[in-house]
Scaffold this motif. Structure first.
Motif, PDB file in Angstrom:
ATOM      1  N   TYR A   1     -43.773  40.593  73.309  1.00 16.87           N
ATOM      2  CA  TYR A   1     -44.473  39.449  73.891  1.00 16.87           C
ATOM      3  C   TYR A   1     -45.978  39.723  73.982  1.00 16.87           C
ATOM      4  O   TYR A   1     -46.793  38.897  73.564  1.00 16.87           O
TER       5      TYR A   1
ATOM      6  N   GLU B   1     -48.866  37.731  71.932  1.00 11.74           N
ATOM      7  CA  GLU B   1     -49.871  36.979  72.688  1.00 11.74           C
ATOM      8  C   GLU B   1     -51.280  37.469  72.384  1.00 11.74           C
ATOM      9  O   GLU B   1     -52.205  36.667  72.229  1.00 11.74           O
TER      10      GLU B   1
ATOM     11  N   ARG C   1     -40.992  43.113  76.268  1.00 16.73           N
ATOM     12  CA  ARG C   1     -42.306  43.064  76.924  1.00 16.73           C
ATOM     13  C   ARG C   1     -43.405  43.391  75.913  1.00 16.73           C
ATOM     14  O   ARG C   1     -44.412  42.682  75.832  1.00 16.73           O
TER      15      ARG C   1
END
Length: 168
Positions: free
Chosen positions: A134, A138, A131
């Motif tokens: 990511y 991003e 998590r």
């Protein structure tokens, strides 16, 4: 509100094709704002993961480049408003200051490319779970995309001023 400006700009450019370059400028600036909105959203999610340390520091360094790039963009627009074909020291100074700010904006975008790679490198090594990895990736990508959008806005503005205002 920004989306409405883009919609109005698109309609204006459709009716008056000579305004297309100005519409592209509005679109590029809106793209930068959209990317920063995405970062703000992801940051809210990141807080929930208890992230900290080196990865946040590398994201902060990239965000600092965006702040500096935004400041150069604002400077460039301020000087652009005073650029004209009229001869004189003031007009030449504004043109020179405009081009200096645009060059600084371009350099900051190149630095943002490197900073994004650093963020990715640090995130792969330091993220506690997928998590976080990511979200870090991003956010770094969106910050770099915002820097790209500002660069494109700068290119469009430079080309417009040199071609349409100064006739260079």
């Amino acid at each position: 509100e920004a989306d409405q400006i883009v919609i109005n700009g698109r309609e204006c450019a459709r009716r008056r094709p000579e305004y297309m370059s100005l519409f592209r400028l509005i679109e590029a600036a809106d793209d930068a704002a959209d990317e920063l909105e995405e970062v703000a959203f992801l940051l809210e999610l990141l807080v929930e993961t208890g992230a900290g340390g080196d990865v946040l520091n590398s994201l902060a360094a990239l965000a600092d480049l965006l702040v500096a790039g935004s400041q150069e963009w604002i400077k460039a627009l301020g000087h652009a408003a005073h650029v004209s074909r009229v001869e004189g020291t003031g007009a030449q100074d504004d043109t020179s200051d405009f081009l200096t700010a645009i060059d600084a904006l371009f350099e900051l975008e190149h630095q943002a490319d490197d900073a994004e790679r650093t963020c990715t490198h640090v995130a792969v090594r330091r993220a506690r779970d997928f998590r976080q990895l990511y979200l870090f990736a991003e956010m770094a990508g969106s910050l770099e995309a915002a820097a790209d959008a500002l660069k494109w806005a700068g290119l469009i503005t430079r080309d417009y001023l040199l071609g349409n205002v100064l006739g260079a």
